[in-house]
Structures are given as structure tokens and as C-alpha cells.
Design an enzyme around this catalytic site. Structure first.
Site, PDB file in Angstrom:
ATOM      1  N   VAL A 166     -55.701  29.584  -8.553  1.00 19.47           N
ATOM      2  CA  VAL A 166     -56.634  29.405  -7.419  1.00 19.47           C
ATOM      3  C   VAL A 166     -57.096  30.740  -6.827  1.00 19.47           C
ATOM      4  CG1 VAL A 166     -55.722  27.120  -6.751  1.00 19.47           C
ATOM      5  CG2 VAL A 166     -54.775  29.185  -5.680  1.00 19.47           C
ATOM      6  N   LYS A 176     -51.861  31.790   6.285  1.00 12.16           N
ATOM      7  CA  LYS A 176     -51.938  30.397   6.743  1.00 12.16           C
ATOM      8  C   LYS A 176     -52.764  30.287   8.032  1.00 12.16           C
ATOM      9  CE  LYS A 176     -49.416  28.386   3.528  1.00 12.16           C
ATOM     10  NZ  LYS A 176     -50.036  27.504   2.540  1.00 12.16           N
ATOM     11  N   TYR A 214     -47.586  35.852   4.911  1.00 10.60           N
ATOM     12  CA  TYR A 214     -47.707  34.382   4.818  1.00 10.60           C
ATOM     13  C   TYR A 214     -48.281  33.800   6.121  1.00 10.60           C
ATOM     14  CZ  TYR A 214     -45.882  29.627   3.803  1.00 10.60           C
ATOM     15  OH  TYR A 214     -45.732  28.282   3.576  1.00 10.60           O
TER      16      TYR A 214
HETATM   17  P1  NAP Z   1     -43.393  25.131  -4.499  1.00 10.71           P
HETATM   18  O1  NAP Z   1     -42.383  24.050  -4.689  1.00 10.71           O
HETATM   19  O2  NAP Z   1     -42.993  26.549  -4.695  1.00 10.71           O
HETATM   20  O3  NAP Z   1     -44.662  24.792  -5.428  1.00 10.71           O
HETATM   21  C1  NAP Z   1     -45.770  25.659  -5.405  1.00 10.71           C
HETATM   22  C2  NAP Z   1     -46.914  25.020  -6.167  1.00 10.71           C
HETATM   23  O4  NAP Z   1     -48.077  25.867  -6.049  1.00 10.71           O
HETATM   24  C3  NAP Z   1     -46.624  24.873  -7.650  1.00 10.71           C
HETATM   25  O5  NAP Z   1     -47.242  23.684  -8.088  1.00 10.71           O
HETATM   26  C4  NAP Z   1     -47.301  26.097  -8.255  1.00 10.71           C
HETATM   27  O6  NAP Z   1     -47.703  25.922  -9.615  1.00 10.71           O
HETATM   28  C5  NAP Z   1     -48.537  26.190  -7.369  1.00 10.71           C
HETATM   29  N1  NAP Z   1     -49.157  27.519  -7.342  1.00 10.71           N
HETATM   30  C6  NAP Z   1     -48.623  28.688  -6.883  1.00 10.71           C
HETATM   31  N2  NAP Z   1     -49.523  29.687  -7.027  1.00 10.71           N
HETATM   32  C7  NAP Z   1     -50.630  29.141  -7.590  1.00 10.71           C
HETATM   33  C8  NAP Z   1     -51.885  29.645  -7.999  1.00 10.71           C
HETATM   34  N3  NAP Z   1     -52.203  30.957  -7.838  1.00 10.71           N
HETATM   35  N4  NAP Z   1     -52.791  28.801  -8.552  1.00 10.71           N
HETATM   36  C9  NAP Z   1     -52.496  27.480  -8.720  1.00 10.71           C
HETATM   37  N5  NAP Z   1     -51.320  26.943  -8.348  1.00 10.71           N
HETATM   38  C10 NAP Z   1     -50.406  27.761  -7.797  1.00 10.71           C
HETATM   39  O7  NAP Z   1     -44.012  25.085  -3.033  1.00 10.71           O
HETATM   40  P2  NAP Z   1     -44.012  23.924  -1.925  1.00 10.71           P
HETATM   41  O8  NAP Z   1     -42.854  24.141  -1.040  1.00 10.71           O
HETATM   42  O9  NAP Z   1     -44.267  22.609  -2.548  1.00 10.71           O
HETATM   43  O10 NAP Z   1     -45.303  24.377  -1.091  1.00 10.71           O
HETATM   44  C11 NAP Z   1     -46.565  23.731  -1.190  1.00 10.71           C
HETATM   45  C12 NAP Z   1     -47.429  24.211  -0.044  1.00 10.71           C
HETATM   46  O11 NAP Z   1     -46.795  23.907   1.189  1.00 10.71           O
HETATM   47  C13 NAP Z   1     -47.647  25.729  -0.024  1.00 10.71           C
HETATM   48  O12 NAP Z   1     -48.954  26.017   0.408  1.00 10.71           O
HETATM   49  C14 NAP Z   1     -46.638  26.207   1.001  1.00 10.71           C
HETATM   50  O13 NAP Z   1     -47.032  27.421   1.575  1.00 10.71           O
HETATM   51  C15 NAP Z   1     -46.695  25.060   1.990  1.00 10.71           C
HETATM   52  N6  NAP Z   1     -45.517  24.958   2.844  1.00 10.71           N
HETATM   53  C16 NAP Z   1     -44.271  24.729   2.330  1.00 10.71           C
HETATM   54  C17 NAP Z   1     -43.187  24.623   3.182  1.00 10.71           C
HETATM   55  C18 NAP Z   1     -41.783  24.357   2.705  1.00 10.71           C
HETATM   56  O14 NAP Z   1     -40.859  24.380   3.531  1.00 10.71           O
HETATM   57  N7  NAP Z   1     -41.561  24.075   1.452  1.00 10.71           N
HETATM   58  C19 NAP Z   1     -43.359  24.771   4.563  1.00 10.71           C
HETATM   59  C20 NAP Z   1     -44.637  25.015   5.051  1.00 10.71           C
HETATM   60  C21 NAP Z   1     -45.702  25.091   4.192  1.00 10.71           C
HETATM   61  P3  NAP Z   1     -46.688  26.246 -10.850  1.00 10.71           P
HETATM   62  O15 NAP Z   1     -45.730  25.084 -10.889  1.00 10.71           O
HETATM   63  O16 NAP Z   1     -47.568  26.317 -12.046  1.00 10.71           O
HETATM   64  O17 NAP Z   1     -46.007  27.532 -10.514  1.00 10.71           O
END
Ligand code: NAP
Length: 245
Positions: A63, A160, A156
Site C-alpha cells: 500500500v 494515525k 505511529y
Molecule cells: P498485524 O497482525 O501485524 O497485521 C498487519 C497486516 O497489515 C498484515 O495483513 C500485513 O500483511 C499488512 N501490511 C503491513 N504492511 C503492509 C503494506 N505495506 N501493504 C499491504 N499490507 C501491509 O496488525 P493488526 O494488529 O491486525 O493491525 C491492523 C491495523 O490495526 C493496523 O493499521 C494497526 O496499526 C491497527 N491497530 C492495531 C492495534 C492492535 O492492538 N493490534 C491497535 C490499534 C490499531 P502481511 O501479512 O503480508 O505482512
């Protein structure tokens, strides 16, 4: 808004993105699962989408790479006029935490490019079709860090917060065309991103006394995506167990 549509979920291979894919599949939507490199995980998501009674396909692109987004996503849109993307979920994100005094240029740029530039490239590509059809839902997965700021996460938090600003601005640009733009701001959610955190210690500061589940974030995304949410735009909904809003 049609009751079912094509949904593009960036970062749909794992974690919150996967839960969003499954939730939307359960509602009968066709799911475009974007990922960056983890094809095995993306294929697992697609199998689960099919098990949920719907269908979809994988779409690998970075992305944060404008040219790649144009080529792969733009090419897919051109080749599939029968599957217009009605719902876009900008979920892909990474973190590279460190205190600012030690932060390298790459750590600042990688995080900004994935969340903020990624939002821009992907949304611009999908927007034209939504404007022509005068219908659409755009939902951005942001973070508590973008609302309150988090020590060790200046990169980060800034990325965001940038997406939150863009959500509010774009919502005003396109509300007349029947397209809504909203954001969901999770707190601590159990995924790979938080796997190294000590939940036992951290949960003490969360009023709900636990980390959230990806499915709980997916529920909020589905709310904004529903046809009934057409008068809700430019808002940020926290999903954080009462931690901070
Ligand atoms: P995660 O388990 O680390 O998964 C990250 C996902 O993003 C994976 O599908 C990864 O693909 C994809 N990704 C990363 N870089 C990318 C790129 N350059 N192009 C396309 N895809 C990319 O993360 P998550 O915890 O589910 O987080 C999802 C969203 O929620 C993020 O925006 C994160 O900042 C936000 N968020 C998470 C939390 C939390 O506590 N977990 C809290 C607040 C916000 P691959 O599998 O191919 O690597």
C-alpha cells in the site's frame, strides 16, 4: 448502498484485517484480501471467507508504493467492471517503536508510508468509481495512539493522527455523493502486532481489564459499512475497553 458489495480490506491476511474479512463475508460481501508478503496467511483468510459462505480473491500489493497500487489495484478495477468496490477498509499498518531521540529516518518513514501514504494511494484509486456510482463506504483503521499520542510511538501516533485528519477532510469533500468516510480507533487488540506486549501487566490500566479481540474491531467496521449508516460521516469510533476517548 447495495446490501452486498465488493469489499477491499488492506492488510486482510492477518489480525484485525482477517477478522474484518470474515465479518464482511458473513454479511454476504465479496472480499478482496490485500496483503504485502504473507501469502500463506492470506490464503488461510480466503479459505475462512469461503467457509463463511462467501467468496473473494487475493490481491498482493504494497500500500505504501504508489506505482504498485496503481498497477495492481488499478489494473484489477479496470479488469473487473462487474465487481465495483463499494466498501474500502484501509487497515494495513505497521509499528516500529522507539523513543524519538533514537528514531532513524527509516523508522519514521516506514510507518508513515504504510499508514498515511497507503491510505492516500489506495483511497484515491478506489474513489473514482465510488464518485461515479454515487455510493460508497470508506473505513480507516487508526489507533488510540493517533488520538492521545503514545510515548515510544511518535512515528505511529503521527501517521494515525494524519489519517484521522484526512478522514474528516475527505468526509466533507464527498458526503454529497453519498460516500461516507469514518475511522475506527482500536486500543490494545490481541494480534501479531501486540504479541510481544505483556497483557497481564497492561490490562490493569484498561477499564475492561483485558485486551480486545479482532472481531470486536470488525464489528465497528461493519457498523460503518452498513447501508443504514449513511448519515454518519467524519467520525472516529474508539474500540478500546474504556481506556481513553
Ligand atoms: P498485524 O497482525 O501485524 O497485521 C498487519 C497486516 O497489515 C498484515 O495483513 C500485513 O500483511 C499488512 N501490511 C503491513 N504492511 C503492509 C503494506 N505495506 N501493504 C499491504 N499490507 C501491509 O496488525 P493488526 O494488529 O491486525 O493491525 C491492523 C491495523 O490495526 C493496523 O493499521 C494497526 O496499526 C491497527 N491497530 C492495531 C492495534 C492492535 O492492538 N493490534 C491497535 C490499534 C490499531 P502481511 O501479512 O503480508 O505482512
Amino acid at each position: 448502498m447495495a446490501a452486498t458489495s465488493t469489499v477491499l480490506v488492506t492488510g486482510g491476511s492477518r489480525g484485525i484485517g482477517r477478522a474484518i474479512c470474515l465479518k464482511m463475508a458473513g454479511l454476504g460481501h465479496y472480499i478482496l484480501i490485500n496483503y504485502k508478503g504473507n501469502q500463506a496467511a492470506a490464503e488461510e483468510t480466503l479459505s475462512a471467507v469461503r467457509a463463511a459462505g462467501s467468496d473473494g480473491e487475493l490481491l498482493a500489493f504494497d500500500v505504501s508504493n504508489g506505482a504498485e497500487v496503481k498497477q495492481v489495484l488499478g489494473g484489477w478495477i479496470e479488469a473487473n467492471p462487474d465487481k465495483p468496490i463499494g466498501i474500502l477498509v484501509n487497515n494495513a499498518g505497521i509499528k516500529e517503536d522507539t523513543l524519538m531521540m533514537w528514531m532513524k529516518d527509516e523508522q519514521w518513514e516506514n510507518v508513515r508510508r504504510t499508514s498515511l501514504d497507503g491510505f492516500f494511494y489506495v483511497t484515491r484509486e478506489v474513489l473514482n468509481g465510488m464518485l461515479l456510482r454515487k455510493a460508497g463506504r470508506i473505513i480507516n483503521v487508526v489507533s488510540l495512539s493517533g488520538l492521545k499520542g503514545m510515548a515510544g510511538q511518535t512515528n505511529y501516533s503521527a501517521a494515525k493522527a494524519g489519517v484521522i485528519g484526512a478522514t474528516k477532510a475527505l468526509a466533507q469533500e464527498i458526503a454529497k455523493r453519498n460516500i461516507t468516510v469514518n475511522a475506527v480507533a482500536p486500543g490494545f487488540i490481541q494480534t501479531d502486532m501486540t504479541a510481544e506486549l505483556n497483557e497481564k501487566e497492561l490490562k490493569a490500566m484498561i477499564p475492561a481489564n483485558r485486551f480486545g479481540k479482532p472481531e470486536e474491531v470488525a464489528h465497528a467496521v461493519a457498523f460503518f459499512a452498513s447501508p443504514e449508516s449513511g448519515y454518519i460521516t467524519g467520525t472516529v469510533l474508539s474500540v478500546n475497553g474504556g481506556l481513553y476517548t
